[in-house]
Scaffold this motif. Structure first.
Motif, PDB file in Angstrom:
ATOM      1  N   ARG B  63       0.846  -1.193   0.000  1.00  0.00           N
ATOM      2  CA  ARG B  63       0.000   0.000   0.000  1.00  0.00           C
ATOM      3  C   ARG B  63       0.880   1.241   0.000  1.00  0.00           C
ATOM      4  O   ARG B  63       1.865   1.307   0.745  1.00  0.00           O
ATOM      5  CB  ARG B  63      -0.913  -0.010   1.230  1.00  0.00           C
ATOM      6  N   PHE B  64       0.541   2.199  -0.846  1.00  0.00           N
ATOM      7  CA  PHE B  64       1.270   3.472  -0.868  1.00  0.00           C
ATOM      8  C   PHE B  64       0.748   4.352   0.250  1.00  0.00           C
ATOM      9  O   PHE B  64      -0.446   4.525   0.412  1.00  0.00           O
ATOM     10  CB  PHE B  64       1.064   4.177  -2.213  1.00  0.00           C
ATOM     11  N   ARG B  65       1.667   4.914   1.046  1.00  0.00           N
ATOM     12  CA  ARG B  65       1.275   5.806   2.130  1.00  0.00           C
ATOM     13  C   ARG B  65       1.229   7.261   1.650  1.00  0.00           C
ATOM     14  O   ARG B  65       0.752   8.141   2.357  1.00  0.00           O
ATOM     15  CB  ARG B  65       2.265   5.681   3.297  1.00  0.00           C
ATOM     16  N   GLU B  66       1.812   7.502   0.487  1.00  0.00           N
ATOM     17  CA  GLU B  66       1.794   8.850  -0.098  1.00  0.00           C
ATOM     18  C   GLU B  66       1.860   8.671  -1.609  1.00  0.00           C
ATOM     19  O   GLU B  66       2.088   7.555  -2.087  1.00  0.00           O
ATOM     20  CB  GLU B  66       2.998   9.658   0.395  1.00  0.00           C
ATOM     21  N   THR B  67       1.672   9.729  -2.344  1.00  0.00           N
ATOM     22  CA  THR B  67       1.736   9.652  -3.797  1.00  0.00           C
ATOM     23  C   THR B  67       3.131   9.190  -4.200  1.00  0.00           C
ATOM     24  O   THR B  67       4.128   9.774  -3.768  1.00  0.00           O
ATOM     25  CB  THR B  67       1.439  11.037  -4.415  1.00  0.00           C
ATOM     26  N   THR B  68       3.185   8.111  -4.972  1.00  0.00           N
ATOM     27  CA  THR B  68       4.472   7.480  -5.263  1.00  0.00           C
ATOM     28  C   THR B  68       4.536   7.057  -6.729  1.00  0.00           C
ATOM     29  O   THR B  68       3.614   6.416  -7.235  1.00  0.00           O
ATOM     30  CB  THR B  68       4.654   6.213  -4.395  1.00  0.00           C
ATOM     31  N   VAL B  69       5.620   7.453  -7.384  1.00  0.00           N
ATOM     32  CA  VAL B  69       5.851   6.986  -8.749  1.00  0.00           C
ATOM     33  C   VAL B  69       6.540   5.624  -8.669  1.00  0.00           C
ATOM     34  O   VAL B  69       7.535   5.471  -7.954  1.00  0.00           O
ATOM     35  CB  VAL B  69       6.730   7.986  -9.526  1.00  0.00           C
ATOM     36  N   PHE B  70       5.966   4.642  -9.362  1.00  0.00           N
ATOM     37  CA  PHE B  70       6.535   3.288  -9.275  1.00  0.00           C
ATOM     38  C   PHE B  70       6.529   2.646 -10.663  1.00  0.00           C
ATOM     39  O   PHE B  70       5.852   3.118 -11.581  1.00  0.00           O
ATOM     40  CB  PHE B  70       5.731   2.423  -8.291  1.00  0.00           C
ATOM     41  N   ALA B  71       7.273   1.567 -10.795  1.00  0.00           N
ATOM     42  CA  ALA B  71       7.268   0.788 -12.041  1.00  0.00           C
ATOM     43  C   ALA B  71       7.341  -0.689 -11.685  1.00  0.00           C
ATOM     44  O   ALA B  71       7.959  -1.065 -10.677  1.00  0.00           O
ATOM     45  CB  ALA B  71       8.455   1.166 -12.922  1.00  0.00           C
ATOM     46  N   VAL B  72       6.681  -1.517 -12.491  1.00  0.00           N
ATOM     47  CA  VAL B  72       6.741  -2.970 -12.324  1.00  0.00           C
ATOM     48  C   VAL B  72       7.278  -3.584 -13.618  1.00  0.00           C
ATOM     49  O   VAL B  72       6.746  -3.316 -14.704  1.00  0.00           O
ATOM     50  CB  VAL B  72       5.357  -3.572 -12.006  1.00  0.00           C
ATOM     51  N   THR B  73       8.336  -4.363 -13.494  1.00  0.00           N
ATOM     52  CA  THR B  73       8.913  -5.044 -14.661  1.00  0.00           C
ATOM     53  C   THR B  73       9.121  -6.520 -14.315  1.00  0.00           C
ATOM     54  O   THR B  73       8.854  -6.944 -13.190  1.00  0.00           O
ATOM     55  CB  THR B  73      10.275  -4.431 -15.053  1.00  0.00           C
ATOM     56  N   GLY B  74       9.640  -7.259 -15.281  1.00  0.00           N
ATOM     57  CA  GLY B  74       9.880  -8.683 -15.055  1.00  0.00           C
ATOM     58  C   GLY B  74       8.595  -9.467 -15.230  1.00  0.00           C
ATOM     59  O   GLY B  74       7.689  -9.038 -15.949  1.00  0.00           O
ATOM     60  N   GLY B  75       8.506 -10.597 -14.547  1.00  0.00           N
ATOM     61  CA  GLY B  75       7.357 -11.466 -14.736  1.00  0.00           C
ATOM     62  C   GLY B  75       6.321 -11.284 -13.652  1.00  0.00           C
ATOM     63  O   GLY B  75       6.523 -11.717 -12.519  1.00  0.00           O
ATOM     64  N   ALA B  76       5.207 -10.668 -13.965  1.00  0.00           N
ATOM     65  CA  ALA B  76       4.110 -10.529 -12.998  1.00  0.00           C
ATOM     66  C   ALA B  76       2.871 -10.033 -13.709  1.00  0.00           C
ATOM     67  O   ALA B  76       2.951  -9.413 -14.765  1.00  0.00           O
ATOM     68  CB  ALA B  76       4.466  -9.530 -11.901  1.00  0.00           C
ATOM     69  N   ASN B  77       1.724 -10.327 -13.124  1.00  0.00           N
ATOM     70  CA  ASN B  77       0.498  -9.654 -13.510  1.00  0.00           C
ATOM     71  C   ASN B  77       0.215  -8.671 -12.397  1.00  0.00           C
ATOM     72  O   ASN B  77      -0.076  -9.055 -11.269  1.00  0.00           O
ATOM     73  CB  ASN B  77      -0.644 -10.664 -13.659  1.00  0.00           C
ATOM     74  N   ALA B  78       0.340  -7.372 -12.714  1.00  0.00           N
ATOM     75  CA  ALA B  78       0.208  -6.335 -11.692  1.00  0.00           C
ATOM     76  C   ALA B  78      -1.129  -5.618 -11.818  1.00  0.00           C
ATOM     77  O   ALA B  78      -1.615  -5.371 -12.920  1.00  0.00           O
ATOM     78  CB  ALA B  78       1.353  -5.336 -11.823  1.00  0.00           C
ATOM     79  N   LYS B  79      -1.708  -5.300 -10.660  1.00  0.00           N
ATOM     80  CA  LYS B  79      -2.975  -4.557 -10.637  1.00  0.00           C
ATOM     81  C   LYS B  79      -2.844  -3.475  -9.592  1.00  0.00           C
ATOM     82  O   LYS B  79      -2.262  -3.688  -8.525  1.00  0.00           O
ATOM     83  CB  LYS B  79      -4.131  -5.465 -10.216  1.00  0.00           C
ATOM     84  N   ILE B  80      -3.411  -2.310  -9.879  1.00  0.00           N
ATOM     85  CA  ILE B  80      -3.505  -1.291  -8.842  1.00  0.00           C
ATOM     86  C   ILE B  80      -4.987  -1.025  -8.619  1.00  0.00           C
ATOM     87  O   ILE B  80      -5.724  -0.753  -9.556  1.00  0.00           O
ATOM     88  CB  ILE B  80      -2.686  -0.025  -9.202  1.00  0.00           C
ATOM     89  N   GLU B  81      -5.401  -1.198  -7.380  1.00  0.00           N
ATOM     90  CA  GLU B  81      -6.831  -1.105  -7.035  1.00  0.00           C
ATOM     91  C   GLU B  81      -7.665  -1.958  -7.983  1.00  0.00           C
ATOM     92  O   GLU B  81      -8.733  -1.558  -8.436  1.00  0.00           O
ATOM     93  CB  GLU B  81      -7.295   0.362  -7.067  1.00  0.00           C
TER      94      GLU B  81
END
Lengths: 220, 341
Positions: B63-81
């Motif tokens: 969980r992000f506690r503040e506004t955060t720039v992030f990136a997901v790479t490699g092998g995953a299925n990523a979801k936000i909310e």
């Protein structure tokens, strides 16, 4: 006059080169390895220099253009390497020989034909030199093991050998610094902290140090 | 700050590792897929070697506690909310939002980078977790539910509000990373010191396919297959090793050392994997099959250059996008501004 044998140079992948000293597994060969390590640490294109047991791994920062040129450079550096005599410190390690952690002492007796008492005596009467560190943080490879208690690495490693086990691997001996899989043969136990990642000098042992094992307790 | 909401074992904080201490027995550690970590970092405006999270046990939630720039790479299925992210993607997470990573059917490990990087203490030159040595990362252990991670100050940068992605290396570099018709992973290697000891078994080492056994982890992969054995047994003097070395213990089934590799070994070594193929091995899943392809030093050079060009391209493009956005919006519209480190 017998022709001097050349060092063997092989590669691990395209960026790491292993030089193996010719001849016996002895202190004069290791002193030249130390000298070679000292010389190679001045090379700008090398990322890491890892002295082993009468051998040395040179890891380049990037894949060198021509591996033959590297081989020639390493061979020349080896030919020029004079002996270094490191005046190290002496480390005394109290050992509980036998007991629950000496899981391979019986096998050592079977192989050597010695009694457990003789095998233990040969181990603690030896004077050992730290040839190199490696395998685990602060683990010292010790040279000076009596040939009568040389013992090959195990075909099936122990899955969870305990940190502190005093072990024999071939013609080398040492003290396990981590609990985990280990193919060496345990004959006793020592309670000693060998490594502190936050210390200025994290490893207690250094190449050239002398190690003596003191039989604190013998339980056979 | 971010909070770990749900984590199985073995997910760790990693950067590009801790080289330089092999001579005192300290493994380099670092990401199993360093290329994916580099790209994730470049996407969020970090130096390519900043610390991120390596996820190899799923599901993983934070969980992000503040506004955060992030990136997901490699092998995953990523979801936000609950909304699926495209692969190899950067965007902004708002305070309170949950990022969820589910496993990918084709790759083993995912990387999450955050603008500013994960700020844990540097131990011996690196933030990487050394599970074996029990130091680095958070006290040398894997991430657990309830952990809070501080982030470093991010460099002043402008990022597209809707996010930004890159073409993954397996696609962008497809001509350099061929795939076998039966999807066996092809891993290029050079023969190593004791190769000749294996006689005819040495040929079979290349020709047969090997299965990655369940006894495989960040330290090394054990391979199952018809054993290869040296023609004579040798008791070797311990020598320094690096990730990618393929050693053959007496049982005849090879072990490939990986990011948490031992720093020294004594088994005969049959081959050494090229650096440029190590990230692909780092993404190989337990139970999958691979075949070693005998390569050359010249090919290693070509591959290194291709991978470096891809990384440079991502860096230049993301910087260009950032500059363009800044110019369009004026200097005041900066997503997140911090002190230069």
């Amino acid at each position: 006059m017998a022709q001097r044998r050349q060092a063997q140079i092989s590669t691990i992948g395209a960026r790491a080169f292993l030089l193996q000293a010719p001849g016996d597994f002895d202190l004069p060969a290791q002193r030249r390895i130390w000298a070679l390590a000292h010389a190679l640490r001045q090379w700008d294109d090398l990322g890491e220099v890892v002295p082993g047991m009468t051998n040395l791994l040179a890891i380049f920062k990037t894949t060198p253009e021509d591996p033959d040129v590297v081989t020639t450079r390493l061979r020349d550096a080896w030919e020029r390497a004079e002996s270094i005599d490191i005046k190290g410190k002496t480390i005394e390690i109290s050992v509980h020989y036998g007991g629950e952690h000496a899981i391979d002492l019986a096998a050592l007796c079977d192989r050597s034909g010695l009694t457990d008492r003789e095998a233990v005596r040969l181990h603690h009467e030896g004077t050992y030199t730290v040839f190199a560190l490696g395998s685990a943080p602060g683990f010292g490879y010790l040279h000076g093991l009596d040939p009568r208690i040389h013992m090959p690495r195990k075909t099936v490693p122990s899955l969870k050998m305990v940190k502190g086990c005093v072990t024999i691997g071939g013609m080398q001996t040492g003290v396990a610094v981590l609990t985990g899989p280990n193919g060496w043969n345990s004959i006793g136990f020592a309670d000693l902290q060998m490594f502190d990642p936050t210390a200025a000098v994290p490893a207690i042992m250094a190449p050239g140090d002398t190690v003596r094992f003191l039989p604190e307790r013998i339980e056979l | 700050m971010i909070e770990i909401v749900d984590a199985g074992p073995l997910n760790t904080i990693q950067d590009l590792g801790r080289p330089g201490y092999r001579d005192i027995g300290v493994t380099a550690s670092g990401a199993m897929d360093p290329l994916a970590l580099k790209i994730a970092n470049l996407l969020v405006g970090n130096d390519q070697g900043a610390a991120g999270i390596e996820v190899q046990t799923f599901p993983f939630r934070l969980r992000f506690r503040e506004t955060t720039v992030f990136a997901v790479t490699g092998g995953a299925n990523a979801k936000i909310e609950g909304v699926v992210l495209p692969p190899w993607w950067m965007q902004t997470g708002d305070a309170g939002q949950v990022l969820e990573l589910l496993p990918s059917p084709v790759a083993a490990r995912a990387y999450i980078a955050f603008a500013g990087g994960v700020d844990v203490p540097i131990v011996m030159g690196s933030r990487s977790t050394s599970l074996r040595g029990a130091f680095g990362g958070i006290d040398g252990r894997f991430l657990q539910k309830g952990d809070s991670l501080l982030l470093g100050e991010s460099l002043a940068t402008a990022l597209p509000a809707d996010g930004l992605g890159v073409v993954p290396p397996a696609i962008a570099l497809a001509e350099f990373f061929p795939v076998a018709p039966d999807s066996t992973l092809l891993i290029r290697a050079l023969p190593a010191g004791e190769y000749d000891l294996f006689g005819a078994d040495g040929e079979r080492f290349w020709s047969q396919s090997w299965k990655i056994s369940s006894q495989s982890d960040r330290t090394g992969y054990r391979l199952s297959g018809e054993p290869v054995r040296p023609t004579e047994s040798v008791e070797m003097r311990s020598y320094g090793i690096v990730p990618g070395v393929v050693q053959v213990p007496p049982g005849g089934e090879p072990i490939v050392q990986m990011s948490d590799a031992n720093t020294a070994g004594g088994y005969p070594k049959i081959a050494g994997v090229l650096d440029a193929d190590l990230w692909r091995l780092g993404q190989a899943r337990i139970g999958s099959r691979l075949r070693f392809v005998r390569s050359s030093h010249a090919e290693a050079r070509t591959l290194d250059k291709a991978v470096a060009a891809y990384v440079d391209d991502v860096r230049n493009t993301s910087q260009m996008v950032g500059r363009a956005l800044k110019t369009m919006a004026g200097p005041q519209r900066v997503v997140r501004e911090g002190k230069h480190q």
